[in-house]
Design a protein around this motif. Structure first.
Motif, PDB file in Angstrom:
ATOM      1  N   GLN A  17       0.900  -1.147   0.032  1.00 35.38           N
ATOM      2  CA  GLN A  17       0.036   0.201  -0.029  1.00 35.38           C
ATOM      3  C   GLN A  17       0.860   1.122   0.070  1.00 35.38           C
ATOM      4  O   GLN A  17       1.723   1.369   0.835  1.00 35.38           O
ATOM      5  CB  GLN A  17      -0.714   0.031   1.080  1.00 35.38           C
ATOM      6  CG  GLN A  17      -1.811   1.135   1.626  1.00 35.38           C
ATOM      7  CD  GLN A  17      -2.987   0.838   0.916  1.00 35.38           C
ATOM      8  OE1 GLN A  17      -3.613  -0.037   0.680  1.00 35.38           O
ATOM      9  NE2 GLN A  17      -3.609   2.003   0.334  1.00 35.38           N
ATOM     10  N   PRO A  18       0.738   2.027  -1.220  1.00 38.73           N
ATOM     11  CA  PRO A  18       1.474   3.395  -1.101  1.00 38.73           C
ATOM     12  C   PRO A  18       1.037   4.223   0.161  1.00 38.73           C
ATOM     13  O   PRO A  18      -0.088   4.202   0.559  1.00 38.73           O
ATOM     14  CB  PRO A  18       1.157   4.027  -2.537  1.00 38.73           C
ATOM     15  CG  PRO A  18      -0.043   3.445  -2.668  1.00 38.73           C
ATOM     16  CD  PRO A  18      -0.174   2.028  -2.086  1.00 38.73           C
ATOM     17  N   SER A  19       2.149   4.900   0.692  1.00 34.79           N
ATOM     18  CA  SER A  19       1.818   5.935   1.739  1.00 34.79           C
ATOM     19  C   SER A  19       1.452   7.132   0.970  1.00 34.79           C
ATOM     20  O   SER A  19       2.374   7.929   0.237  1.00 34.79           O
ATOM     21  CB  SER A  19       3.114   5.998   2.742  1.00 34.79           C
ATOM     22  OG  SER A  19       3.730   5.086   2.938  1.00 34.79           O
ATOM     23  N   ARG A  20       0.346   7.683   1.053  1.00 34.09           N
ATOM     24  CA  ARG A  20       0.024   8.669   0.205  1.00 34.09           C
ATOM     25  C   ARG A  20       0.195  10.150   0.935  1.00 34.09           C
ATOM     26  O   ARG A  20       0.278  11.361   0.383  1.00 34.09           O
ATOM     27  CB  ARG A  20      -1.387   8.957  -0.009  1.00 34.09           C
ATOM     28  CG  ARG A  20      -1.807   7.823  -1.072  1.00 34.09           C
ATOM     29  CD  ARG A  20      -3.125   8.002  -1.578  1.00 34.09           C
ATOM     30  NE  ARG A  20      -3.969   6.775  -1.750  1.00 34.09           N
ATOM     31  CZ  ARG A  20      -4.167   6.338  -2.852  1.00 34.09           C
ATOM     32  NH1 ARG A  20      -3.983   6.779  -3.930  1.00 34.09           N
ATOM     33  NH2 ARG A  20      -4.994   5.062  -2.950  1.00 34.09           N
ATOM     34  N   TRP A  21       0.359  10.101   2.332  1.00 34.35           N
ATOM     35  CA  TRP A  21       0.179  11.229   3.253  1.00 34.35           C
ATOM     36  C   TRP A  21       1.517  11.369   4.127  1.00 34.35           C
ATOM     37  O   TRP A  21       1.892  10.513   4.472  1.00 34.35           O
ATOM     38  CB  TRP A  21      -1.088  11.528   3.997  1.00 34.35           C
ATOM     39  CG  TRP A  21      -2.317  11.511   2.886  1.00 34.35           C
ATOM     40  CD1 TRP A  21      -2.755  12.547   2.203  1.00 34.35           C
ATOM     41  CD2 TRP A  21      -3.059  10.609   2.579  1.00 34.35           C
ATOM     42  NE1 TRP A  21      -3.838  12.174   1.367  1.00 34.35           N
ATOM     43  CE2 TRP A  21      -4.115  10.958   1.981  1.00 34.35           C
ATOM     44  CE3 TRP A  21      -3.505   9.121   3.239  1.00 34.35           C
ATOM     45  CZ2 TRP A  21      -5.089  10.275   1.354  1.00 34.35           C
ATOM     46  CZ3 TRP A  21      -4.348   8.544   2.884  1.00 34.35           C
ATOM     47  CH2 TRP A  21      -5.285   9.152   1.985  1.00 34.35           C
ATOM     48  N   GLY A  22       1.723  12.478   4.041  1.00 32.15           N
ATOM     49  CA  GLY A  22       2.981  12.942   4.916  1.00 32.15           C
ATOM     50  C   GLY A  22       2.267  13.322   6.289  1.00 32.15           C
ATOM     51  O   GLY A  22       1.171  13.171   6.703  1.00 32.15           O
ATOM     52  N   LYS A  23       3.235  13.199   7.436  1.00 34.41           N
ATOM     53  CA  LYS A  23       2.714  13.431   8.758  1.00 34.41           C
ATOM     54  C   LYS A  23       1.957  14.365   9.013  1.00 34.41           C
ATOM     55  O   LYS A  23       0.978  14.422   9.774  1.00 34.41           O
ATOM     56  CB  LYS A  23       4.089  13.718   9.558  1.00 34.41           C
ATOM     57  CG  LYS A  23       4.829  12.447  10.209  1.00 34.41           C
ATOM     58  CD  LYS A  23       5.712  12.915  11.450  1.00 34.41           C
ATOM     59  CE  LYS A  23       6.398  11.570  11.889  1.00 34.41           C
ATOM     60  NZ  LYS A  23       7.829  11.720  11.727  1.00 34.41           N
ATOM     61  N   GLU A  24       2.213  15.799   8.376  1.00 33.29           N
ATOM     62  CA  GLU A  24       1.449  16.837   8.657  1.00 33.29           C
ATOM     63  C   GLU A  24       0.077  16.690   8.088  1.00 33.29           C
ATOM     64  O   GLU A  24      -0.840  17.160   8.815  1.00 33.29           O
ATOM     65  CB  GLU A  24       2.174  18.059   7.762  1.00 33.29           C
ATOM     66  CG  GLU A  24       1.687  19.377   8.235  1.00 33.29           C
ATOM     67  CD  GLU A  24       1.856  19.670   9.821  1.00 33.29           C
ATOM     68  OE1 GLU A  24       0.647  20.182  10.100  1.00 33.29           O
ATOM     69  OE2 GLU A  24       2.648  19.105  10.417  1.00 33.29           O
ATOM     70  N   ASP A  25      -0.148  16.011   6.905  1.00 35.21           N
ATOM     71  CA  ASP A  25      -1.257  15.687   6.377  1.00 35.21           C
ATOM     72  C   ASP A  25      -2.194  14.852   7.424  1.00 35.21           C
ATOM     73  O   ASP A  25      -3.544  15.011   7.518  1.00 35.21           O
ATOM     74  CB  ASP A  25      -1.495  14.996   5.090  1.00 35.21           C
ATOM     75  CG  ASP A  25      -0.680  15.551   3.987  1.00 35.21           C
ATOM     76  OD1 ASP A  25      -0.652  16.975   3.856  1.00 35.21           O
ATOM     77  OD2 ASP A  25       0.104  15.204   3.028  1.00 35.21           O
ATOM     78  N   VAL A  26      -1.443  13.859   7.729  1.00 37.63           N
ATOM     79  CA  VAL A  26      -2.413  13.025   8.763  1.00 37.63           C
ATOM     80  C   VAL A  26      -2.585  13.680  10.049  1.00 37.63           C
ATOM     81  O   VAL A  26      -3.956  13.548  10.377  1.00 37.63           O
ATOM     82  CB  VAL A  26      -1.345  11.867   9.100  1.00 37.63           C
ATOM     83  CG1 VAL A  26      -1.976  10.982  10.155  1.00 37.63           C
ATOM     84  CG2 VAL A  26      -0.981  11.106   7.743  1.00 37.63           C
ATOM     85  N   ARG A  27      -1.684  14.570  10.467  1.00 39.39           N
ATOM     86  CA  ARG A  27      -2.321  15.490  11.714  1.00 39.39           C
ATOM     87  C   ARG A  27      -3.402  16.265  11.559  1.00 39.39           C
ATOM     88  O   ARG A  27      -4.443  16.109  12.187  1.00 39.39           O
ATOM     89  CB  ARG A  27      -0.747  16.267  12.210  1.00 39.39           C
ATOM     90  CG  ARG A  27      -1.111  16.681  13.582  1.00 39.39           C
ATOM     91  CD  ARG A  27       0.285  17.826  13.810  1.00 39.39           C
ATOM     92  NE  ARG A  27       0.261  18.730  13.028  1.00 39.39           N
ATOM     93  CZ  ARG A  27      -0.656  19.755  12.988  1.00 39.39           C
ATOM     94  NH1 ARG A  27      -1.418  19.873  13.719  1.00 39.39           N
ATOM     95  NH2 ARG A  27      -0.455  20.708  12.030  1.00 39.39           N
TER      96      ARG A  27
END
Ligand SMILES: Nc1ncnc2c1ncn2[C@@H]1O[C@H](COP(=O)(O)OP(=O)(O)OP(=O)(O)O)[C@@H](O)[C@H]1O
Ligand SMILES: [Mg+2]
Length: 299
Positions: A218-228
């Motif tokens: 599964q590709p990681s689409r989002w960075g830490k900031e997006d997830v937060r």
């Protein structure tokens, strides 16, 4: 040491449904693009390769379905050097009896067949190939196939069977000629089994896995900031909420899968490469081509 695709025989192993056929086909595409004459061998009645690949895309790429029963007949004929006798034995049930009594004989003749295909001048006739890629059956992780020649070389120390088994065994154990690629999914149990397989291969045959492919990551689409930011969204409409939850759960899945890849990299001796999950209900030629380009870059 030649790289995987410069060998003569590559066994693609792994548990059921992890992507062995997909990876075998992708490897075949890479080697054929490089101008090698490749035979992709499907063991037993899978017949999936032709469905996936469609009309053969490259001049040098061939498919061969290895039927263990037919391979047994061919092997017997060769061993006995007499078609009549082989026919009698093959038809009489005696051969069935003998093979049932001899564990691993099916695997031995199957290995014998793919070994033969990997020779430039096959015994059984045919064109001869630079590289045979075997889509191994899921049972026993392909270990049974790799082990059979050694078992028979030991059982039948003298005579034609022993000599034949020994030739195959030394070919299989020669890392300059034979490669083993293992496919796994980025999940806990498959990772454990892959590590276990690598150890068993080393322990039993003093053979190393050349490459481990973690498939359908599964590709990681989002960075830490997006997830937060996503996590901080409070309330919102029903639809927005569902979309956010889906995104977060996908993110958690990607994170868990990447953690499994890291765990595998720590535990395994072989290099670990990853292939992305393709979001299509069914993989077609174009997807295989894309995966093969990605695999080639990482090998
Ligand atoms: N990277 C991927 N992304 C998305 N789907 C995939 C990927 N790899 C394989 N698949 C799909 O997963 C299914 C299983 O793949 P495949 O047939 O290659 O596995 P297998 O290990 O050969 O299975 P079996 O043990 O049944 O022979 C197929 O439908 C295939 O199209
Ligand atoms: Mg398959």
């Amino acid at each position: 040491m030649p790289s995987l695709l410069d060998k003569r025989l590559v066994l693609v192993t792994g548990k059921g449904g992890v992507g062995k056929t997909t990876v075998a086909a992708a490897l075949g595409l890479i080697a054929a693009r490089r101008g090698r004459r490749v035979v992709l061998c499907e063991v037993a009645d899978q017949a999936r390769l032709s469905g996936m690949l469609g009309p053969l895309p490259h001049e040098g790429l061939h498919l061969e379905s290895v039927e263990p029963e037919r391979a047994k007949q061919e092997w017997l004929r060769y061993q006995l050097k007499s078609r009549t006798l082989a026919g009698v034995l093959g038809g009489s049930g005696l051969f069935q009896y003998l093979t049932a009594a001899a564990p691993g004989l099916t695997e031995l003749v199957t290995m014998g067949k793919v070994w033969d295909l990997a020779q430039l001048e096959p015994r059984t006739g045919g064109p001869g190939y630079d590289l045979a890629i075997v889509d191994a059956p899921a049972t026993g992780h392909g270990l049974a196939m790799l082990r059979a020649p050694s078992t028979y070389a030991n059982i039948a120390r003298v005579g034609p069977v022993g000599r034949h088994a020994e030739r195959i065994d030394s070919f299989v154990r020669d890392p300059a000629q034979t490669g083993v690629l293992t496919v796994a999914l980025p999940e806990e149990m498959p990772v454990n089994e892959t590590v276990e397989f690598e150890r068993a291969l080393q322990r039993e045959l003093v053979l190393a896995v050349d490459t481990i492919v973690v498939n359908a990551l599964q590709p990681s689409r989002w960075g830490k900031e997006d997830v937060r930011r996503l996590e901080e969204v409070d309330g919102g409409g029903k639809v927005a909420r569902a979309a956010i939850d889906a995104a977060l759960s996908e993110h958690r899945r990607a994170r868990a899968e990447h953690a499994q890849v890291r765990r595998l990299r720590r535990a395994a001796s072989a290099p670990v490469v990853t292939l992305p999950r393709v979001f299509e209900p069914e993989l077609r030629r174009e997807h295989l081509e894309r995966l093969s380009v990605e695999l080639e870059r990482k090998l």
